[in-house]
Design a protein around this motif. Structure first.
Motif, PDB file in Angstrom:
ATOM      1  N   LEU A   1       0.835  -1.193   0.000  1.00 15.79           N
ATOM      2  CA  LEU A   1       0.000   0.000   0.000  1.00 15.79           C
ATOM      3  C   LEU A   1       0.875   1.249   0.000  1.00 15.79           C
ATOM      4  O   LEU A   1       1.819   1.361   0.773  1.00 15.79           O
ATOM      5  CB  LEU A   1      -0.917   0.006   1.231  1.00 15.79           C
ATOM      6  N   GLY A   2       0.585   2.172  -0.913  1.00 15.38           N
ATOM      7  CA  GLY A   2       1.334   3.419  -0.993  1.00 15.38           C
ATOM      8  C   GLY A   2       2.592   3.342  -1.836  1.00 15.38           C
ATOM      9  O   GLY A   2       3.243   4.367  -2.057  1.00 15.38           O
ATOM     10  N   SER A   3       2.943   2.163  -2.304  1.00 15.28           N
ATOM     11  CA  SER A   3       4.146   2.043  -3.130  1.00 15.28           C
ATOM     12  C   SER A   3       3.889   2.625  -4.516  1.00 15.28           C
ATOM     13  O   SER A   3       2.748   2.679  -4.981  1.00 15.28           O
ATOM     14  CB  SER A   3       4.569   0.577  -3.251  1.00 15.28           C
ATOM     15  N   LYS A   4       4.955   3.051  -5.184  1.00 10.19           N
ATOM     16  CA  LYS A   4       4.821   3.584  -6.535  1.00 10.19           C
ATOM     17  C   LYS A   4       4.265   2.519  -7.478  1.00 10.19           C
ATOM     18  O   LYS A   4       3.455   2.824  -8.353  1.00 10.19           O
ATOM     19  CB  LYS A   4       6.172   4.081  -7.062  1.00 10.19           C
ATOM     20  N   ALA A   5       4.703   1.285  -7.305  1.00 14.20           N
ATOM     21  CA  ALA A   5       4.242   0.204  -8.172  1.00 14.20           C
ATOM     22  C   ALA A   5       2.740  -0.018  -8.026  1.00 14.20           C
ATOM     23  O   ALA A   5       2.021  -0.160  -9.016  1.00 14.20           O
ATOM     24  CB  ALA A   5       5.002  -1.091  -7.860  1.00 14.20           C
TER      25      ALA A   5
END
Length: 167
Positions: free
Chosen positions: A76-80
């Motif tokens: 959650l919240g990752s660029k990916a």
């Protein structure tokens, strides 16, 4: 996974942006999206995101749910994850299939495929748990330079993938 989407089909897109989904694909969409009171007709989930894509990726209800679950499993919240959610969830549209097997291509899908106002031919290509929708000339152009293939048989590629997974 249920039955796989298999084969290549070519269908006319009329001036009103209507196109018939191939019968073989409709059977899978129907099987993976049983009728309910809210949705009595089967649906197709059309993903038009991804700036480097010249096609629209299409999923059954079950396939769209699988895709969403895969994305939800990402950090959650990752660029990916943000990119996957933007390109695969936000930039998608659900379309109900008419009783005659046709759909009207939404404006975003028409724009992605580069469809003009006049009749054109579309290519439907099966890819196991999904199918891809192309403008026919774009699809055909992918095969003009088949010398680019590395002369490796596809079964060899499957064997390599199994080996990488430790199977």
């Amino acid at each position: 996974m249920g039955e796989a989407f298999r084969g290549e089909f070519y269908q006319k897109v009329d001036a009103k942006a209507r196109v018939s989904i191939p019968a073989a694909f409709r059977r899978i969409l129907e099987a993976e999206d049983p009728a309910t009171a809210d949705f009595p007709r089967p649906r197709v989930y059309m993903v038009y995101g991804g700036k480097n894509r010249d096609f629209v990726e299409c999923y059954s209800k079950a396939g769209a749910d699988w895709l969403a679950a895969e994305i939800e499993a990402m950090e959650l919240g990752s660029k990916a994850r943000d990119r996957a959610e933007r390109d695969m969830i936000s930039r998608s549209v659900m379309v109900e299939i008419e009783p005659d097997g046709r759909i009207v291509l939404p404006a975003q899908v028409r724009a992605k495929l580069g469809l003009g106002d006049g009749p054109v031919e579309a290519a439907f290509a099966g890819f196991t748990n999904r199918f891809k929708l192309f403008r026919r000339d774009v699809y055909d152009a992918q095969f003009e330079d088949e010398d680019e293939d590395d002369d490796v048989d596809a079964l060899t590629l499957i064997g390599r993938a199994k080996k990488e997974r430790g199977m």
